[in-house]
Write an enzyme that holds these catalytic residues in place. Structure first.
Site, PDB file in Angstrom:
ATOM      1  N   TYR A   1      -5.747 -10.636   5.111  1.00  0.00           N
ATOM      2  CA  TYR A   1      -4.587 -10.817   3.924  1.00  0.00           C
ATOM      3  C   TYR A   1      -4.014  -9.533   4.007  1.00  0.00           C
ATOM      4  CZ  TYR A   1      -2.090 -10.986  -0.382  1.00  0.00           C
ATOM      5  OH  TYR A   1      -1.006 -11.019  -1.516  1.00  0.00           O
TER       6      TYR A   1
ATOM      7  N   SER B   1       2.830  -6.828  -0.597  1.00  0.00           N
ATOM      8  CA  SER B   1       1.488  -6.534  -1.727  1.00  0.00           C
ATOM      9  C   SER B   1       1.271  -5.091  -1.450  1.00  0.00           C
ATOM     10  CB  SER B   1       0.529  -7.349  -1.443  1.00  0.00           C
ATOM     11  OG  SER B   1      -0.752  -6.789  -2.464  1.00  0.00           O
TER      12      SER B   1
END
Length: 269
Positions: A153, A140
């Protein structure tokens, strides 16, 4: 011989679209997600549309026994594995000031440890095949552009990029390529669950803010990311390994919002 791909997080979003893309190319699919009924819907849709074989492997990625079971069941069914897509993710939306240890550890188990050991088990199969294999890890832009929330995350996405380079180095001489994909804003369920302190969903506002920072002015569709994944798994990308491909519409390398640009250069922007 028909190729075989394992795809985690295949019940929706990028994972689902990736499964569709591989089915179009004639792959047999082993699809992973937590809820079996969601995977059965995916299987029925793909088998009905493309006629390819789909193996449903539901389970909790936080459970280590699930990882090896997926690989063993896939090999027992088809005798080979050609592609692994480590796509599944889990996270909570909070800050390091508030995240509980249990949520931190579950995030790390699903987003970093599971991909590492799925790769370990799959790569062992690929080595025995003595044929080229491909492992694709979904990262990401948040690995490089932290927002101050979802700290576990973000740490995992940074970790999966570093792990991609380690995997590529470890397995390259066995003919196994390992590539990361780093999407920006994508229209998925995970991008639609942001709330303010009163519980109001503010996902649309956050998406609009991201679009203001993105040169292409929009979010990606899951299908666009799936197209990239499928290409990276193909022979057309045969010399690409040990790197992470950015697919963010220009977001990461833009300095400020287009609203700010218009203040200075209204005719240009």
């Amino acid at each position: 011989m028909e190729k075989v791909a394992i795809i985690s997080g295949a019940s929706r979003g990028i994972g689902y679209e990736t499964a569709v893309k591989f089915a179009e190319q004639g792959y047999r699919l082993a699809i992973m997600a937590r809820e079996e009924h969601d995977l059965l819907k995916v299987r029925d849709a793909i088998e009905g549309r493309f006629g390819t074989q789909v193996l449903v492997l539901a389970g909790d990625l936080a459970e280590p026994s699930y990882w090896n079971a997926v690989v063993e069941t896939t090999v027992a069914r088809w005798g080979r594995i050609d592609v692994l897509v480590n796509n599944a993710a889990w996270r909570t939306i909070d800050t390091l000031k508030t995240i509980p240890l249990d949520d931190w550890e579950r995030t790390v188990r699903i987003c970093l440890t599971a991909p590492a050991f799925l790769t370990k088990y799959v790569a062992a199969v690929m080595e025995r095949q003595q044929e080229a294999g491909v492992i694709i890890n979904i990262s990401s832009v948040m690995a490089q552009r932290a927002g101050g929330y979802s700290p576990a995350y973000i740490a995992c996405k940074g970790g999966i990029e570093s792990l991609t380079y380690e995997m590529a180095t470890c397995y390259g001489r066995d003919g196994i390529r390992v590539v990361g994909v780093s999407p920006g804003n994508v229209q998925t369920a995970m991008s639609g669950d942001y709330q303010d302190v009163k519980g109001n969903n503010i996902s649309k506002q956050l998406e609009a803010e991201m679009n203001e920072m993105t040169p292409l002015g929009r979010a990606a569709t899951p299908g666009e990311i799936a197209d990239l994944i499928a290409w990276l798994a193909s022979d057309q990308a045969s010399f690409i390994t040990g790197t992470t491909i950015l697919a963010d519409g220009g977001f990461s390398h833009n300095f400020n919002s287009y609203a700010s640009k218009k203040l200075q250069f209204p005719k240009a922007f």
